[in-house]
Scaffold this motif. Structure first.
Motif, mmCIF file in Angstrom:
data_model
loop_
_atom_site.group_PDB
_atom_site.id
_atom_site.type_symbol
_atom_site.label_atom_id
_atom_site.label_comp_id
_atom_site.label_asym_id
_atom_site.label_seq_id
_atom_site.Cartn_x
_atom_site.Cartn_y
_atom_site.Cartn_z
ATOM 1 N N THR A 1 41.090 39.598 45.717
ATOM 2 C CA THR A 1 39.092 39.800 45.109
ATOM 3 C C THR A 1 38.592 38.924 45.161
ATOM 4 N N GLY A 2 38.169 37.740 46.518
ATOM 5 C CA GLY A 2 38.179 36.232 45.554
ATOM 6 C C GLY A 2 39.463 35.461 45.135
ATOM 7 N N THR B 1 39.649 34.150 42.356
ATOM 8 C CA THR B 1 38.995 34.774 40.539
ATOM 9 C C THR B 1 40.138 36.021 40.267
ATOM 10 N N GLU B 2 40.647 36.921 40.971
ATOM 11 C CA GLU B 2 41.152 37.820 41.264
ATOM 12 C C GLU B 2 42.959 37.469 41.088
ATOM 13 N N SER C 1 40.148 30.764 49.357
ATOM 14 C CA SER C 1 39.567 31.782 49.208
ATOM 15 C C SER C 1 38.559 31.061 49.880
ATOM 16 N N GLY D 1 35.446 31.604 49.949
ATOM 17 C CA GLY D 1 34.261 31.364 49.635
ATOM 18 C C GLY D 1 34.020 30.017 49.084
ATOM 19 N N THR E 1 30.793 32.650 49.311
ATOM 20 C CA THR E 1 31.416 32.603 47.951
ATOM 21 C C THR E 1 30.635 34.104 47.648
ATOM 22 N N TRP F 1 31.719 37.045 49.609
ATOM 23 C CA TRP F 1 32.342 38.255 50.079
ATOM 24 C C TRP F 1 33.586 38.359 49.376
ATOM 25 N N LYS F 2 33.868 37.182 48.591
ATOM 26 C CA LYS F 2 35.431 37.485 47.654
ATOM 27 C C LYS F 2 36.585 38.152 48.516
ATOM 28 N N SER G 1 42.006 45.847 41.171
ATOM 29 C CA SER G 1 41.187 46.059 42.610
ATOM 30 C C SER G 1 41.096 47.165 43.547
ATOM 31 N N SER H 1 40.568 45.258 48.531
ATOM 32 C CA SER H 1 39.215 43.928 49.187
ATOM 33 C C SER H 1 38.583 43.993 50.379
#
Ligand code: PMP
Ligand code: GLN
Length: 415
Positions: free
Chosen positions: A121-122, A124-125, A255, A257, A263, A265-266, A288, A291
């Motif tokens: 999930t992006g 970031t995850e 990613s 994004g 960005t 949509w992650k 999560s 995704s």
């Protein structure tokens, strides 16, 4: 007392004797104020301020135009066709195969879509799952400094110690000797970001090869965040995983994004050796589980776009970089020309400014433009070194950048 009600912090560096896990995350990203109250991320703080003041938002990095119409249409068609329930935890087959094909097309890398790639999930995850899977108290995670905020937060949450190597203006390259010194027998992960946010540096082969050699010597895993892989200007992006000796110890994160300007949509992904990917997937599935299903097929379409899409985004951003840089220079600021990403850093000290955090808070009201102060991406020593630096995002329409430049030209007279 900890107030959770979004109070703005003074962004001073705080130490607490026995921080709880959430406080370690907040401290790692410089979010906790001296009175123990909690702030939001610097990006959210500055976007909120820009909205409140009606300022042009060159702070948080997100484009003001959507990405390709065919990617949007693919997501809409997927929703209409009923792709609306959980995707497989590691991502749809279609997207994992598209990621593998993209790695092969651009870099000659051939990760196995079954075992060596997961969708996240992006980015970031991907960063979070990787650090939580691989490090623990007693370990060190080495990053460059300035560092992207989520690195500090997740290292803090993991309980590991965050060590850094400074990137020094004007070209923001690491010093070879300092890099060697920063590795210890406890360095478990080296987390690098290339092209680099916030500085815009793109690391050359020698720097990356040095990271690989030192990581091999210390048996560290390399985690490389390459979300800006396609956003470089006149220099080639070299994925760490393509270097000799790197692939067996490298997790590569990216990613949709940045590349596709979605960005929100992650959709992110990571790839690497099976045993590391399996460990990270174990954590990811409890963060999560999976995704956004309809977006995965759409991003698979994006990854298959022809080469001229990829060269086109870099070219268009390069001209935006030049427009904003010229405006910043005309405003009396020292500009550090980025070779990649969509961020440009400036030194505000020629205008007599010594506190970029304070300036960033005043800038929207002063001239109607928002930016991000670089010291918030640093530990105290690095914050001192970068105390007059500001980061501006140039992923905006040309007319918006021109208007921002005109507004910034008045800064000198308003201070
Ligand atoms: N890494 C870096 C260096 C970034 O700048 C960003 C933010 N755009 C991310 C990771 C997060 O990416 P995503 O939005 O895909 O989670
Ligand atoms: N990566 C974006 C930036 O650096 C922001 C992402 C976010 O708000 N977390 O500006």
């Amino acid at each position: 007392m900890h107030h959770l009600a979004g109070k703005s912090t003074d962004r001073k560096h705080v130490t607490l004797t026995t921080p709880s896990p959430w406080q370690r995350a907040a401290l790692g990203a410089n979010l906790l104020a001296a009175d123990g109250s909690l702030g939001v991320t610097i990006f959210e703080e500055m976007t909120t301020l820009a909205v409140k003041t009606g300022a042009i938002n060159l702070g948080q990095g997100f484009p003001d135009e959507d990405g390709p119409a065919e990617i949007k249409a693919a997501a809409q068609a997927a929703i209409a066709a009923g792709a609306n329930q959980y995707a497989p935890g590691k991502g749809t087959v279609e997207l994992r195969e598209a990621i593998a094909a993209h790695q092969d097309r651009f870099y000659g890398l051939r990760p196995d879509p079954q075992t060596e790639i997961i969708v996240t999930t992006g980015a970031t995850e991907g960063i979070a799952a990787t650090l939580l899977a691989l490090v623990e108290p007693g370990d060190e995670v080495l990053t460059f400094e300035p560092f992207y905020d989520s690195y500090g937060a997740m290292i803090g949450l993991s309980g590991a110690t965050h060590t850094t190597v400074p990137l020094l203006a004007p070209d923001f390259m690491p010093d070879a000797a300092l890099m060697e010194e920063a590795f210890t027998e406890r360095t478990k992960v080296v987390l690098i970001n290339n092209p680099h946010n916030p500085t815009g540096a793109v690391f050359p082969r020698e720097v990356l090869q040095r990271v690989v050699e030192l990581s091999a010597r210390h048996n560290a895993v390399i985690v490389t965040d390459e979300v800006y892989e396609h956003l470089t200007f006149g220099v080639q992006h070299i994925p760490v995983a393509t270097l000799p000796g790197a692939a067996e110890r490298t997790i590569t994160i990216s990613s949709a994004g940045k590349t596709f300007s979605f960005t929100g949509w992650k959709i992110g992904w990571l790839s690497g050796p099976e045993h590391l990917v399996a460990a990270i997937r174990t954590v990811k599935q409890f963060l999560s589980y999976s995704s956004g299903t309809p977006f995965q097929g759409a991003i698979a379409v994006g990854l298959g776009l022809p080469d001229d899409f990829y060269t086109g985004i870099a070219k268009s951003l390069e001209s935006k970089r030049d427009i904003l840089s010229e405006g910043l220079r005309a405003a009396g600021l020292d500009v550090f020309t980025p070779r990649g990403t969509y961020f440009v850093n400036v030194d505000t000290s020629p205008l007599g400014i010594s506190d970029a955090v304070d300036l960033a808070r005043r800038l929207p009201a002063l001239v109607g433009v928002a930016a991000i102060p670089v010291p918030v991406f640093c530990h105290p020593e690095g914050a001192e070194r970068t105390r007059s630096l500001l980061r501006f995002a140039f992923c905006k329409k040309t007319a918006v950048l021109e208007e921002a430049a005109a507004r910034l030209a008045t800064l000198r007279d308003r201070l």
